[in-house]
Design an enzyme around this catalytic site. Sequence first.
Site, PDB file in Angstrom:
ATOM      1  N   HIS A  16     -17.342  47.407  13.623  1.00 26.86           N
ATOM      2  CA  HIS A  16     -16.462  47.406  14.799  1.00 26.86           C
ATOM      3  C   HIS A  16     -15.777  48.760  14.955  1.00 26.86           C
ATOM      4  CE1 HIS A  16     -16.844  43.083  15.410  1.00 26.86           C
ATOM      5  NE2 HIS A  16     -16.928  43.032  14.092  1.00 26.86           N
ATOM      6  N   ASP A 125     -10.760  44.527  20.756  1.00 27.06           N
ATOM      7  CA  ASP A 125     -12.096  43.946  20.884  1.00 27.06           C
ATOM      8  C   ASP A 125     -12.005  42.421  20.863  1.00 27.06           C
ATOM      9  OD1 ASP A 125     -12.085  43.226  18.226  1.00 27.06           O
ATOM     10  OD2 ASP A 125     -13.373  44.884  17.588  1.00 27.06           O
ATOM     11  N   SER A 378     -29.031  47.301  18.300  1.00 24.88           N
ATOM     12  CA  SER A 378     -30.438  47.617  18.056  1.00 24.88           C
ATOM     13  C   SER A 378     -31.225  47.502  19.351  1.00 24.88           C
ATOM     14  CB  SER A 378     -31.028  46.666  17.020  1.00 24.88           C
ATOM     15  OG  SER A 378     -30.362  46.819  15.801  1.00 24.88           O
ATOM     16  N   ALA A 396     -25.708  34.943  14.762  1.00 23.70           N
ATOM     17  CA  ALA A 396     -24.750  35.271  15.836  1.00 23.70           C
ATOM     18  C   ALA A 396     -25.388  35.038  17.216  1.00 23.70           C
ATOM     19  CB  ALA A 396     -24.203  36.683  15.676  1.00 23.70           C
ATOM     20  N   GLN A 398     -27.795  36.613  18.563  1.00 18.92           N
ATOM     21  CA  GLN A 398     -29.090  37.284  18.641  1.00 18.92           C
ATOM     22  C   GLN A 398     -30.167  36.440  19.321  1.00 18.92           C
ATOM     23  OE1 GLN A 398     -29.563  38.221  14.519  1.00 18.92           O
ATOM     24  NE2 GLN A 398     -27.901  39.706  14.544  1.00 18.92           N
TER      25      GLN A 398
HETATM   26  C1  NAG Z   1     -22.976  46.683  16.752  1.00 19.39           C
HETATM   27  O1  NAG Z   1     -22.698  45.602  17.571  1.00 19.39           O
HETATM   28  C2  NAG Z   1     -21.727  44.695  17.128  1.00 19.39           C
HETATM   29  C3  NAG Z   1     -21.617  43.589  18.125  1.00 19.39           C
HETATM   30  O2  NAG Z   1     -22.819  42.936  18.277  1.00 19.39           O
HETATM   31  C4  NAG Z   1     -20.429  45.415  16.930  1.00 19.39           C
HETATM   32  O3  NAG Z   1     -19.437  44.523  16.497  1.00 19.39           O
HETATM   33  C5  NAG Z   1     -20.635  46.531  15.955  1.00 19.39           C
HETATM   34  O4  NAG Z   1     -19.477  47.266  15.893  1.00 19.39           O
HETATM   35  C6  NAG Z   1     -21.777  47.443  16.314  1.00 19.39           C
HETATM   36  N1  NAG Z   1     -22.129  48.274  15.201  1.00 19.39           N
HETATM   37  C7  NAG Z   1     -22.367  49.577  15.286  1.00 19.39           C
HETATM   38  C8  NAG Z   1     -22.733  50.243  14.034  1.00 19.39           C
HETATM   39  O5  NAG Z   1     -22.292  50.195  16.307  1.00 19.39           O
END
Ligand code: NAG
Length: 487
Positions: A16, A125, A378, A396, A398
């Site tokens: 996050h 968030d 991703s 989650a 996904q």
């Molecule tokens: C990737 O996405 C998640 C939410 O699906 C988020 O909480 C997380 O911070 C993100 N991670 C990166 C490494 O950006």
Amino acid sequence: MKKAELVFIPSPGIGHLVSTIEIAKLLVERDDRLSITVLVIKLPNDSKTTAYTEAVVASSSITKRIKFINLPDVHNTVAEVSNIALFFHLVIEAQKQQVQEAVQKLILHNNSDPDSPRLAGFVIDMFCTTMIDIANEFDVPTYMFYTSSAGYLGMSFHLQTLYEEHNIDTTELNVPNTEFKLPYFVNPVPAKVLPSVILFDKEGATAVRNFTRRFKETKGIIVNTFTELESYAGHSFFDTNPTLYPVGPIMNLKGDTQVGSGGTQQRNDIIKWLDEQPLSSVVFLCFGSMGSFNEDQVKEIAYALEKSGVRFLWSLRQAPPKGKVAFPSDYSKPQEVLPDGFLERTAEIGKVIGWAPQVEILAHKATGGFVSHCGWNSTLESIYFGVPIATWPVYAEQQFNAFELVKELGLAVEIRMDYNRDFYSESEMFVNAEQIERGIRCVMEQDSDIRKRVKEMSEKSRKALMDGGSSYSFLDRLIDDIMNNMS
Ligand SMILES: *[C@@H]1O[C@H](CO)[C@@H](O)[C@H](O)[C@H]1NC(C)=O
Ligand SMILES: *[C@@H]1O[C@H](CO)[C@@H](O)[C@H](O)[C@H]1NC(C)=O
Ligand SMILES: *[C@@H]1O[C@H](CO)[C@@H](O)[C@H](O)[C@H]1NC(C)=O
Ligand SMILES: *[C@@H]1O[C@H](CO)[C@@H](O)[C@H](O)[C@H]1NC(C)=O
């Protein structure tokens, strides 16, 4: 010149924090009236977070207008709880007082200096909605940074309305027979692609509702997506209240997210191998920071790869011990879980790795397809680099992402969509080699419609970020609104 300070409060956890820093950078780089203070809530026994913020500050990849304040640990009082939504609820709730005090200090300090920035709002968030109370105390608006898709945000609003207006509780659904008709989706959404926590866990579902209920109290929601990708029904979805600001794709392209894992030696080795492979010939398999499979399933993936004959780069991770909540790790001896002789027989065409520098792999011209867990980051990275996905969601939201990619957007090939440990038995969860092989062949097809669409979307994602592009413009609009909403 009027200057504005935003207070960011990300959920605890390095993931996050990383996304938060990316959006913070984007904002201060765009407008030099803005400065940002990030209040960092740590997880219990979390040593990575501080190391990361220190590294970021030291790396000078960040301006002086972004600062970090580490909030003191207080969650020793948080009892061990089983589900993640409730856990976040407790950890974050325990920090309200400290957030209040930290912001108070920030303001006091500034009252003496008329040129210093004024507090313009909170940016939280999705798990931090309780901090809206603190923003209200200071009489400033709250904005949200939402890191999943706009499609899933819409789904969340829809479920919330069903609960509030029709008393429909997701934990009481007849899962196999339920579908949801979202106004902006062409296809009805089957309940079985919803996250486990809201289908099978009463307390977890309540915690999620508690977060979602308050989304509407925010002034605006910054979404990590772009309108061209999720442009259902002529953009009408983006004209909602609160205002949505699709400013993505926001990615950490430098890949300094993977602190502590891998290392340069491993990375160089992987890139060197890719450099030797033909254009668009390699399928990359990777299932995210939490993705791992049991040994039978690992073997089945191996059989599929071998049978397909396709070149592959496989990030193979070991599941944490049963019943333990922990991240997967690298195998010290992968040959012990793979079929006998697999590594020798595939030495010419494949490479089994542990941790993977995902962004660099997706960006590499040898990479032609991606077997992915469909985490939203991703997904965005894959689209940005024009690499089609074969979906194999794990946890989650996904499964929902996979559904959206395959059914709504036509941007991915299905291996599985409704993969859910709490819904299916172990044997039903098992994905056999034929199914995997079919997915791999299909995603690697060089002139498929899906590949064409993904390439087009890749271009659109790059345009969206450029001056005049949709995400670029939405970021300007966000900044205008932040400045105009200042009292
Ligand atoms: C990737 O996405 C998640 C939410 O699906 C988020 O909480 C997380 O911070 C993100 N991670 C990166 C490494 O950006
Ligand atoms: C955190 O660390 C303390 C002491 O180092 C230890 O007693 C405790 O079990 C740890 N907690 C977790 C959740 O790992
Ligand atoms: C307050 O002033 C300090 C020091 O001048 C500055 O770094 C900070 O960003 C300001 N914060 C707010 C909320 O005005
Ligand atoms: C949800 O909110 C209600 C009402 O504010 C509260 O009583 C309850 O403890 C919360 N539950 C969870 C699991 O967050």
